[in-house]
Write an enzyme that holds these catalytic residues in place. Structure first.
Site, mmCIF file in Angstrom:
data_model
loop_
_atom_site.group_PDB
_atom_site.id
_atom_site.type_symbol
_atom_site.label_atom_id
_atom_site.label_comp_id
_atom_site.label_asym_id
_atom_site.label_seq_id
_atom_site.Cartn_x
_atom_site.Cartn_y
_atom_site.Cartn_z
ATOM 1 N N ASP A 37 -12.758 -1.500 -2.871
ATOM 2 C CA ASP A 37 -11.841 -0.475 -2.339
ATOM 3 C C ASP A 37 -12.283 0.482 -1.296
ATOM 4 O O ASP A 37 -13.389 0.634 -0.873
ATOM 5 C CB ASP A 37 -11.563 0.568 -3.467
ATOM 6 C CG ASP A 37 -10.141 1.393 -3.281
ATOM 7 O OD1 ASP A 37 -9.471 1.084 -2.564
ATOM 8 O OD2 ASP A 37 -10.063 2.614 -3.902
ATOM 9 N N ASN A 87 -0.613 -4.931 -4.808
ATOM 10 C CA ASN A 87 -0.566 -5.048 -3.144
ATOM 11 C C ASN A 87 0.472 -5.424 -2.607
ATOM 12 O O ASN A 87 0.824 -5.470 -1.487
ATOM 13 C CB ASN A 87 -1.883 -5.847 -2.980
ATOM 14 C CG ASN A 87 -3.176 -5.079 -3.419
ATOM 15 O OD1 ASN A 87 -4.193 -5.560 -3.359
ATOM 16 N ND2 ASN A 87 -3.080 -3.746 -3.379
#
Length: 260
Positions: A37, A87
């Site tokens: 991340d 996503n």
């Protein structure tokens, strides 16, 4: 480089070397899973770039480094969260860029001498029906070129969601019950686990997340029931070897009870 920088770099290298010796002679987790991340924030905040794709490129390069570190430390299984089902809600241009980046990485892995020298099996986990044909072909290429290897395993989660994986496994079991292959009473944790993407892998010993976020984001939520969790504030592209060693050291310092 000024003298103070030389001193700092020398001290840093000495500390890294000492930490490496300490960690690599200890108990190494067999399976590390990573939530990679912070690529976009690294681009914006560190690089001062508006184009977040530059952060994604550096993130892909960092993953190649980390794979080397895992081989060096003899971590047998590395599983990374490359692209989640969530996503797909991002802008189309970013989605296309990320999927192409993953496709190119997989094609390169299929031909990578390091992969073949170290006998690394590459596998994708996730819902393949959600991704483009060219990416599926790249996955098939990397998997076919490395399917005979079993010294190290490298699992790349693409179009992956933990809840979606559990739901899919439940649906498979429900179908087996409907078709008379099993009885409802036969369903247990083991049977559910055998319908997961990585049914042949041990559960992650250590789950690592970068960027300072303290959540699991729908990643391996069935498999990490007893995993040790480690969070670091560092954005993924800035993740260093010393940070990798610190994560393993933290794992080594914990007393794993597995719910007892």
């Amino acid at each position: 480089m000024i003298f103070s920088d030389i001193v700092k770099n020398t001290a840093y290298r000495k500390y890294e070397s000492k930490l490496e010796e300490e960690v690599l002679t200890g108990i190494i987790p067999k399976h590390i899973a990573i939530i990679m991340d912070g690529n976009r924030r690294y681009a914006r905040e560190v690089l001062r770039e508006k184009d977040v794709n530059k952060g994604h490129i550096l993130g892909k390069n960092k993953l190649e480094e980390v794979l080397n570190w895992c081989i060096k430390a003899q971590v047998k299984v590395l599983t990374v969260y490359a692209f989640s089902t969530e996503n797909f809600s991002r802008e189309e241009t970013e989605i296309n860029f990320l999927l192409k980046l993953i496709k190119d990485m997989l094609l390169n892995l299929g031909d990578d001498e390091r992969i073949h020298k170290n006998m690394v099996r590459v596998r994708m986990i996730g819902d393949r029906s959600l991704i483009p044909d060219d990416l599926n072909k790249a996955i098939e290429y990397a998997e076919s070129k490395t399917k005979a290897y079993d010294k190290y395993h490298f699992n790349v989660a693409v179009a992956y969601g933990g809840r979606q994986e559990i739901l899919s496994a439940v649906q498979k079991l429900a179908t087996d019950v409907r078709d008379g292959k099993i009885n409802v009473e036969d369903i247990n944790e083991e049977k559910l686990s055998t319908n997961m993407y990585m049914s042949d892998e041990s559960d992650p010993d250590l789950v690592l997340r970068t960027s300072g976020e303290l959540r699991l984001s729908n990643f391996l939520i069935w498999q990490m029931a007893y995993s040790e969790l480690y969070f670091t504030d560092i954005y993924w592209p800035g993740f260093r070897y010393i940070d990798f060693l610190r994560a393993i050291r933290a794992y080594q310092q914990r007393n794993r009870r597995f719910g007892t």
